[in-house]
Design a protein around this motif. Structure first.
Motif, PDB file in Angstrom:
ATOM      1  N   ALA A 176       0.825  -1.206   0.000  1.00 57.26           N
ATOM      2  CA  ALA A 176       0.000   0.000   0.000  1.00 57.26           C
ATOM      3  C   ALA A 176       0.860   1.256   0.000  1.00 57.26           C
ATOM      4  CB  ALA A 176      -0.941  -0.006   1.200  1.00 57.26           C
ATOM      5  N   VAL A 177       1.906   1.258   0.818  1.00 60.07           N
ATOM      6  CA  VAL A 177       2.813   2.416   0.845  1.00 60.07           C
ATOM      7  C   VAL A 177       3.505   2.567  -0.506  1.00 60.07           C
ATOM      8  CG1 VAL A 177       4.899   3.374   1.898  1.00 60.07           C
ATOM      9  CG2 VAL A 177       3.164   2.280   3.333  1.00 60.07           C
ATOM     10  N   ASN A 178       3.969   1.452  -1.053  1.00 61.65           N
ATOM     11  CA  ASN A 178       4.600   1.481  -2.374  1.00 61.65           C
ATOM     12  C   ASN A 178       3.660   2.045  -3.420  1.00 61.65           C
ATOM     13  OD1 ASN A 178       4.881  -0.155  -5.140  1.00 61.65           O
ATOM     14  ND2 ASN A 178       6.923   0.073  -4.258  1.00 61.65           N
ATOM     15  N   ALA A 179       2.404   1.610  -3.397  1.00 62.60           N
ATOM     16  CA  ALA A 179       1.429   2.047  -4.392  1.00 62.60           C
ATOM     17  C   ALA A 179       1.145   3.533  -4.296  1.00 62.60           C
ATOM     18  CB  ALA A 179       0.132   1.248  -4.227  1.00 62.60           C
ATOM     19  N   VAL A 180       0.987   4.042  -3.075  1.00 56.78           N
ATOM     20  CA  VAL A 180       0.688   5.464  -2.892  1.00 56.78           C
ATOM     21  C   VAL A 180       1.817   6.332  -3.442  1.00 56.78           C
ATOM     22  CG1 VAL A 180       0.432   7.284  -1.175  1.00 56.78           C
ATOM     23  CG2 VAL A 180      -0.878   5.170  -0.953  1.00 56.78           C
ATOM     24  N   PHE A 181       3.065   5.936  -3.168  1.00 58.61           N
ATOM     25  CA  PHE A 181       4.189   6.731  -3.646  1.00 58.61           C
ATOM     26  C   PHE A 181       4.509   6.450  -5.110  1.00 58.61           C
ATOM     27  CE2 PHE A 181       4.817   7.347   0.875  1.00 58.61           C
ATOM     28  CZ  PHE A 181       5.211   8.680   0.907  1.00 58.61           C
ATOM     29  N   ASN A 182       4.048   5.311  -5.619  1.00 55.38           N
ATOM     30  CA  ASN A 182       4.277   5.003  -7.030  1.00 55.38           C
ATOM     31  C   ASN A 182       3.377   5.833  -7.929  1.00 55.38           C
ATOM     32  OD1 ASN A 182       4.826   3.841  -9.513  1.00 55.38           O
ATOM     33  ND2 ASN A 182       3.790   1.917  -9.060  1.00 55.38           N
ATOM     34  N   THR A 183       2.081   5.655  -7.773  1.00 53.67           N
ATOM     35  CA  THR A 183       1.153   6.233  -8.746  1.00 53.67           C
ATOM     36  C   THR A 183       0.512   7.545  -8.316  1.00 53.67           C
ATOM     37  OG1 THR A 183      -0.666   4.848  -7.895  1.00 53.67           O
ATOM     38  CG2 THR A 183       0.645   3.953  -9.689  1.00 53.67           C
ATOM     39  N   ILE A 184       0.878   8.045  -7.142  1.00 48.02           N
ATOM     40  CA  ILE A 184       0.337   9.343  -6.716  1.00 48.02           C
ATOM     41  C   ILE A 184       1.469  10.283  -6.316  1.00 48.02           C
ATOM     42  CG2 ILE A 184      -1.249  10.551  -5.170  1.00 48.02           C
ATOM     43  CD1 ILE A 184      -2.763   7.943  -4.759  1.00 48.02           C
ATOM     44  N   LEU A 185       1.997  10.091  -5.128  1.00 47.62           N
ATOM     45  CA  LEU A 185       2.930  11.061  -4.553  1.00 47.62           C
ATOM     46  C   LEU A 185       4.305  11.059  -5.207  1.00 47.62           C
ATOM     47  CD1 LEU A 185       2.135  10.551  -0.755  1.00 47.62           C
ATOM     48  CD2 LEU A 185       1.145  12.208  -2.351  1.00 47.62           C
ATOM     49  N   GLY A 186       4.681   9.947  -5.833  1.00 56.33           N
ATOM     50  CA  GLY A 186       6.003   9.851  -6.429  1.00 56.33           C
ATOM     51  C   GLY A 186       6.030  10.193  -7.900  1.00 56.33           C
ATOM     52  N   GLU A 187       5.738   9.212  -8.741  1.00 52.63           N
ATOM     53  CA  GLU A 187       5.865   9.388 -10.188  1.00 52.63           C
ATOM     54  C   GLU A 187       4.930  10.461 -10.733  1.00 52.63           C
ATOM     55  OE1 GLU A 187       5.623   5.728 -12.318  1.00 52.63           O
ATOM     56  OE2 GLU A 187       7.243   4.776 -11.174  1.00 52.63           O
ATOM     57  N   GLU A 188       3.672  10.433 -10.335  1.00 51.51           N
ATOM     58  CA  GLU A 188       2.730  11.403 -10.910  1.00 51.51           C
ATOM     59  C   GLU A 188       2.997  12.828 -10.427  1.00 51.51           C
ATOM     60  OE1 GLU A 188       0.540  11.092 -13.418  1.00 51.51           O
ATOM     61  OE2 GLU A 188       1.498   9.134 -13.607  1.00 51.51           O
ATOM     62  N   PHE A 189       3.289  12.996  -9.147  1.00 49.92           N
ATOM     63  CA  PHE A 189       3.619  14.345  -8.664  1.00 49.92           C
ATOM     64  C   PHE A 189       4.815  14.903  -9.425  1.00 49.92           C
ATOM     65  CE2 PHE A 189       1.756  15.366  -4.214  1.00 49.92           C
ATOM     66  CZ  PHE A 189       0.489  15.050  -4.664  1.00 49.92           C
ATOM     67  N   LEU A 190       5.837  14.073  -9.642  1.00 46.50           N
ATOM     68  CA  LEU A 190       7.047  14.574 -10.284  1.00 46.50           C
ATOM     69  C   LEU A 190       6.862  14.768 -11.785  1.00 46.50           C
ATOM     70  CD1 LEU A 190      10.013  15.368  -9.800  1.00 46.50           C
ATOM     71  CD2 LEU A 190      10.631  13.064 -10.515  1.00 46.50           C
ATOM     72  N   PHE A 191       6.364  13.737 -12.477  1.00 33.63           N
ATOM     73  CA  PHE A 191       6.315  13.808 -13.943  1.00 33.63           C
ATOM     74  C   PHE A 191       5.149  14.656 -14.454  1.00 33.63           C
ATOM     75  CE2 PHE A 191       9.243  10.321 -13.484  1.00 33.63           C
ATOM     76  CZ  PHE A 191      10.130  10.529 -14.535  1.00 33.63           C
ATOM     77  N   ARG A 192       3.955  14.445 -13.930  1.00 35.84           N
ATOM     78  CA  ARG A 192       2.812  15.225 -14.415  1.00 35.84           C
ATOM     79  C   ARG A 192       2.617  16.511 -13.627  1.00 35.84           C
ATOM     80  NH1 ARG A 192       3.898  10.987 -17.212  1.00 35.84           N
ATOM     81  NH2 ARG A 192       3.200   9.609 -15.531  1.00 35.84           N
ATOM     82  N   GLY A 193       3.063  16.542 -12.363  1.00 37.97           N
ATOM     83  CA  GLY A 193       2.889  17.740 -11.561  1.00 37.97           C
ATOM     84  C   GLY A 193       4.015  18.746 -11.710  1.00 37.97           C
ATOM     85  N   VAL A 194       5.245  18.296 -11.460  1.00 40.31           N
ATOM     86  CA  VAL A 194       6.391  19.203 -11.526  1.00 40.31           C
ATOM     87  C   VAL A 194       6.831  19.455 -12.964  1.00 40.31           C
ATOM     88  CG1 VAL A 194       8.844  19.448 -10.951  1.00 40.31           C
ATOM     89  CG2 VAL A 194       7.238  18.635  -9.219  1.00 40.31           C
ATOM     90  N   LEU A 195       7.075  18.389 -13.727  1.00 39.88           N
ATOM     91  CA  LEU A 195       7.686  18.538 -15.051  1.00 39.88           C
ATOM     92  C   LEU A 195       6.731  18.969 -16.160  1.00 39.88           C
ATOM     93  CD1 LEU A 195      10.198  15.537 -15.181  1.00 39.88           C
ATOM     94  CD2 LEU A 195      10.744  17.967 -15.264  1.00 39.88           C
TER      95      LEU A 195
END
Length: 273
Positions: A176-195
């Motif tokens: 669950a922790v992996n999933a939250v940081f994978n598809t929300i707080l991690g990859e999506e925040f950085l690639f779709r949010g920041v970049l």
């Protein structure tokens, strides 16, 4: 897209990144994940082939650390650019808003309906097309094939391991922790949010394509899936996020896989597998 450009300017998205900065942020995301996968994991799991459960848990834990770093990196960037990390600031900078009408730049609730065909598309892609894409990619680049001990599917294919995971709520929590940081707080925040909001200065109207390609090749910690990640990243995560100026669309579609596997692992923990 003039109205969308005005909407971007109104939310502080006018100043764009240079190509060097885009690639620099990409490297800060991709390199640590690669080190965790190809240097740290073999060092701490030398017997991955003989103990697949321990290897699988170790790999999930290590990649979770890398994904948490992506979130921290995103927050560092927002703090440096905006001066604070208040929710209103993070929400504006990462486009955590309702979808915007491409013609007017205004948020529209009805645009959330696009989530339905997008979720259908990701389900069809993951189930019916992705296996063939992965096979094609590895047939062209056989040195990218998944090594022994790296596959979670192989771990969960063992009935003996499934039996050991009954009641293992720690395993569900780890995923669950992996999933939250994978598809929300991690990859999506950085690639779709920041970049993504800052890439049009270099790539223009094709910034969503470049974003999806960068996201795909960031996955060299699991290179057997790079081509599949490029395709989904371009068309199912980056394009709707760019088209409707809302990171939530990419998050929702990307998180479909997390929801599916969460229920799968929950069933395993409950002894239903």
């Amino acid at each position: 897209m003039e109205n969308m450009a005005q909407a971007d300017a109104a939310t502080g998205m006018g100043k764009q990144y240079s190509l060097a900065k885009i690639l620099g942020i990409w490297a800060l995301a991709a390199i640590p994940m690669g080190i965790l996968s190809w240097v740290v994991f073999p060092a701490v799991s030398p017997d991955a082939g003989s103990n697949p459960l321990a290897a699988g848990v170790t790999r999930i834990a290590l990649l979770t650390v890398g994904l948490i770093w992506l979130f921290v990196l995103s927050m560092i960037i927002v703090r440096q650019e905006e001066g604070d990390l208040r929710w209103a600031t993070v929400k504006r900078r990462l486009r955590l808003n309702a979808p915007r009408d491409p013609k007017t730049g205004e948020t529209r609730r009805r645009l959330w309906l696009w989530v339905i065909p997008l979720l259908i598309a990701i389900a069809v892609y993951e189930i019916a097309l992705k296996p063939y894409v992965d096979d094609l990619w590895v047939s062209v680049f056989p040195f990218f094939a998944e090594p022994s001990g790296y596959s979670m599917a192989g771990v969960l294919a063992s009935q003996e391991i499934l039996n050991r995971l009954v009641g293992a709520w720690w395993f569900f929590a780890l995923y669950a922790v992996n999933a939250v940081f994978n598809t929300i707080l991690g990859e999506e925040f950085l690639f779709r949010g920041v970049l993504l909001p800052k890439m049009e200065g270099v790539f223009g109207r094709w910034s969503w394509v470049a974003n999806g390609v960068l996201h795909g090749f960031y996955h060299f910690h699991q290179p057997w899936g790079i081509l599949a990640s490029v395709i989904s990243g371009v068309f199912l995560y980056a394009f709707p996020s760019w088209r409707f100026r809302s990171t939530w669309l990419g998050i929702i579609v990307h998180s479909a896989q997390s929801v599916y596997f969460s229920f799968l692992i929950l069933g395993i923990v409950l002894g239903l597998a």
